[in-house]
Design a protein around this motif. Sequence first.
Motif, PDB file in Angstrom:
ATOM      1  N   ALA A 129      40.723  49.480  20.328  1.00 35.78           N
ATOM      2  CA  ALA A 129      41.871  50.138  20.943  1.00 35.78           C
ATOM      3  C   ALA A 129      41.491  50.906  22.205  1.00 35.78           C
ATOM      4  N   VAL A 130      40.284  51.453  22.258  1.00 38.74           N
ATOM      5  CA  VAL A 130      39.870  52.242  23.413  1.00 38.74           C
ATOM      6  C   VAL A 130      39.102  51.374  24.412  1.00 38.74           C
ATOM      7  N   SER A 131      37.899  50.948  24.045  1.00 36.38           N
ATOM      8  CA  SER A 131      37.092  50.154  24.969  1.00 36.38           C
ATOM      9  C   SER A 131      37.741  48.807  25.260  1.00 36.38           C
ATOM     10  N   GLY A 132      38.311  48.183  24.227  1.00 35.38           N
ATOM     11  CA  GLY A 132      38.939  46.881  24.436  1.00 35.38           C
ATOM     12  C   GLY A 132      40.093  46.954  25.415  1.00 35.38           C
ATOM     13  N   VAL A 133      40.980  47.943  25.237  1.00 34.14           N
ATOM     14  CA  VAL A 133      42.116  48.113  26.152  1.00 34.14           C
ATOM     15  C   VAL A 133      41.630  48.454  27.556  1.00 34.14           C
ATOM     16  N   ASP A 134      40.609  49.309  27.661  1.00 29.52           N
ATOM     17  CA  ASP A 134      40.081  49.676  28.973  1.00 29.52           C
ATOM     18  C   ASP A 134      39.488  48.461  29.688  1.00 29.52           C
ATOM     19  N   ILE A 135      38.756  47.635  28.966  1.00 24.63           N
ATOM     20  CA  ILE A 135      38.165  46.437  29.574  1.00 24.63           C
ATOM     21  C   ILE A 135      39.256  45.495  30.068  1.00 24.63           C
ATOM     22  N   VAL A 136      40.299  45.303  29.258  1.00 26.02           N
ATOM     23  CA  VAL A 136      41.416  44.452  29.681  1.00 26.02           C
ATOM     24  C   VAL A 136      42.094  45.039  30.923  1.00 26.02           C
ATOM     25  N   GLY A 137      42.286  46.367  30.941  1.00 20.63           N
ATOM     26  CA  GLY A 137      42.888  47.008  32.100  1.00 20.63           C
ATOM     27  C   GLY A 137      42.038  46.869  33.353  1.00 20.63           C
ATOM     28  N   ILE A 138      40.723  47.026  33.210  1.00 20.85           N
ATOM     29  CA  ILE A 138      39.816  46.867  34.358  1.00 20.85           C
ATOM     30  C   ILE A 138      39.843  45.429  34.858  1.00 20.85           C
ATOM     31  N   ALA A 139      39.822  44.470  33.924  1.00 23.07           N
ATOM     32  CA  ALA A 139      39.879  43.060  34.319  1.00 23.07           C
ATOM     33  C   ALA A 139      41.187  42.759  35.044  1.00 23.07           C
ATOM     34  N   GLY A 140      42.303  43.303  34.541  1.00 28.47           N
ATOM     35  CA  GLY A 140      43.583  43.098  35.209  1.00 28.47           C
ATOM     36  C   GLY A 140      43.609  43.710  36.594  1.00 28.47           C
ATOM     37  N   SER A 141      43.033  44.911  36.743  1.00 28.21           N
ATOM     38  CA  SER A 141      42.990  45.565  38.051  1.00 28.21           C
ATOM     39  C   SER A 141      42.199  44.741  39.049  1.00 28.21           C
ATOM     40  N   TYR A 142      41.075  44.213  38.605  1.00 26.47           N
ATOM     41  CA  TYR A 142      40.267  43.412  39.528  1.00 26.47           C
ATOM     42  C   TYR A 142      40.869  42.037  39.770  1.00 26.47           C
ATOM     43  N   GLY A 143      41.704  41.572  38.854  1.00 33.02           N
ATOM     44  CA  GLY A 143      42.469  40.367  39.134  1.00 33.02           C
ATOM     45  C   GLY A 143      43.442  40.610  40.282  1.00 33.02           C
ATOM     46  N   LEU A 144      44.129  41.761  40.271  1.00 23.64           N
ATOM     47  CA  LEU A 144      45.033  42.117  41.364  1.00 23.64           C
ATOM     48  C   LEU A 144      44.271  42.329  42.672  1.00 23.64           C
ATOM     49  N   ILE A 145      43.087  42.948  42.564  1.00 23.48           N
ATOM     50  CA  ILE A 145      42.269  43.166  43.762  1.00 23.48           C
ATOM     51  C   ILE A 145      41.853  41.828  44.370  1.00 23.48           C
ATOM     52  N   THR A 146      41.390  40.913  43.526  1.00 23.87           N
ATOM     53  CA  THR A 146      40.973  39.596  44.019  1.00 23.87           C
ATOM     54  C   THR A 146      42.129  38.864  44.678  1.00 23.87           C
ATOM     55  N   HIS A 147      43.297  38.936  44.047  1.00 21.32           N
ATOM     56  CA  HIS A 147      44.482  38.283  44.623  1.00 21.32           C
ATOM     57  C   HIS A 147      44.817  38.866  45.989  1.00 21.32           C
ATOM     58  N   ALA A 148      44.756  40.210  46.109  1.00 22.59           N
ATOM     59  CA  ALA A 148      45.070  40.851  47.382  1.00 22.59           C
ATOM     60  C   ALA A 148      44.027  40.524  48.445  1.00 22.59           C
ATOM     61  N   VAL A 149      42.744  40.487  48.057  1.00 20.03           N
ATOM     62  CA  VAL A 149      41.675  40.202  49.015  1.00 20.03           C
ATOM     63  C   VAL A 149      41.786  38.775  49.547  1.00 20.03           C
ATOM     64  N   LEU A 150      42.081  37.828  48.670  1.00 23.63           N
ATOM     65  CA  LEU A 150      42.169  36.426  49.095  1.00 23.63           C
ATOM     66  C   LEU A 150      43.340  36.179  50.042  1.00 23.63           C
ATOM     67  N   ARG A 151      44.300  37.078  50.055  1.00 18.13           N
ATOM     68  CA  ARG A 151      45.445  36.908  50.950  1.00 18.13           C
ATOM     69  C   ARG A 151      45.190  37.467  52.344  1.00 18.13           C
ATOM     70  N   LEU A 152      44.078  38.182  52.535  1.00 17.10           N
ATOM     71  CA  LEU A 152      43.752  38.717  53.854  1.00 17.10           C
ATOM     72  C   LEU A 152      43.407  37.589  54.814  1.00 17.10           C
ATOM     73  N   PRO A 153      43.729  37.741  56.103  1.00 18.30           N
ATOM     74  CA  PRO A 153      43.615  36.608  57.031  1.00 18.30           C
ATOM     75  C   PRO A 153      42.199  36.224  57.448  1.00 18.30           C
ATOM     76  N   THR A 154      41.282  37.190  57.541  1.00 14.97           N
ATOM     77  CA  THR A 154      39.949  36.889  58.047  1.00 14.97           C
ATOM     78  C   THR A 154      38.877  37.179  57.009  1.00 14.97           C
ATOM     79  N   ARG A 155      37.725  36.530  57.187  1.00 12.99           N
ATOM     80  CA  ARG A 155      36.606  36.735  56.277  1.00 12.99           C
ATOM     81  C   ARG A 155      36.085  38.161  56.379  1.00 12.99           C
ATOM     82  N   GLU A 156      36.077  38.724  57.592  1.00 15.87           N
ATOM     83  CA  GLU A 156      35.593  40.090  57.767  1.00 15.87           C
ATOM     84  C   GLU A 156      36.479  41.079  57.017  1.00 15.87           C
TER      85      GLU A 156
END
Length: 320
Positions: free
Chosen positions: A210-237
């Motif tokens: 309930a604690v570590s498991g939920v936190d890990i899922v939340g962290i994974a979800g946050s980095y999923g959103l981060i990855t999605h946002a980063v891949l939408r940026l126009p340049t490699r830099e």
Amino acid sequence: MVETLPSNATFLHPAFFILAGIPGLAGAQAWLMLMFGPMYLLALLGNGILLTVVRIDSTLHQPMFLLLATLAATDLGLATSIAPGLLAVLCLGPRPIPYATCLVQMFFVHALTAMESGVLLAMACDRAVAVGRPLHYPVIVTKARVGYAALALVLKIVAVIVPFPLLVARFEHFCAKTIRHAYCAHMAVVELVVGNTRANNLYGLALSLAVSGVDIVGIAGSYGLITHAVLRLPTREARAKAFGTCTSHICVILAFYVPGLFSYLTHRFGRHTVPKPVHVLLSNIYLLLPPALNPLIYGVRTKQIRERLLQMFTLRKSEF
């Protein structure tokens, strides 16, 4: 010297337990001191410096750095909750710990571990908003909301961790006084209980999920959103710069969860295959390694903190 007692001996509410340290590794005490001693020293100095830098520099009084200060304070508490006793056992051999003190240590070790996991989740959410919604970040993430989130996290942790010592305190008889561990871990104490410990085992498993498991899922979800946002940026830099702001946090997450997951799996599923000394050693490394590494990671990887530290040392040199 630990007294040898009959196998059927029981103790009614013992006045103290005896912490045996890391069983089976008595011949390696000096080497273990050389490992755990510097780790604790790094945790004290590194996190103390981080807290000092954030406190004295008003430009760092921002949500990201306030979360970092919360992590540093948690690391200080987590390391201090076990390291002095561990080093005393390594130096002087098995040491007694009062029964009430053992229960208090049990609470703080598990509470601060859960606190660290929760702070890492909050930091992941902070980075997700900073990368995914940079224009709205100052409105969405404020110092007041960080404070409310920290307070809510503390209250939640107190509510879910308090049952740990209470579940142990309800037992009246113990089969031994010697805890085969370096600190009062919940399951290490439960092993000494005479009685039905099913509730303790189930609550420990449920709490981990309930604690570590939920936190890990939340962290994974946050980095999923981060990855999605980063891949939408126009340049490699731009993509490299955006993702670079998360590298310190990723390293801290790996330093905390990888040893923790390995220690948890060896305890739950490897009792008959993984030797007891290895499990105890891993559990101590799991609690001391992140507090020692986190300030080094953030001190090196975070530009504002690195620059502030250089300014402090340069000013100190000029005074001499």
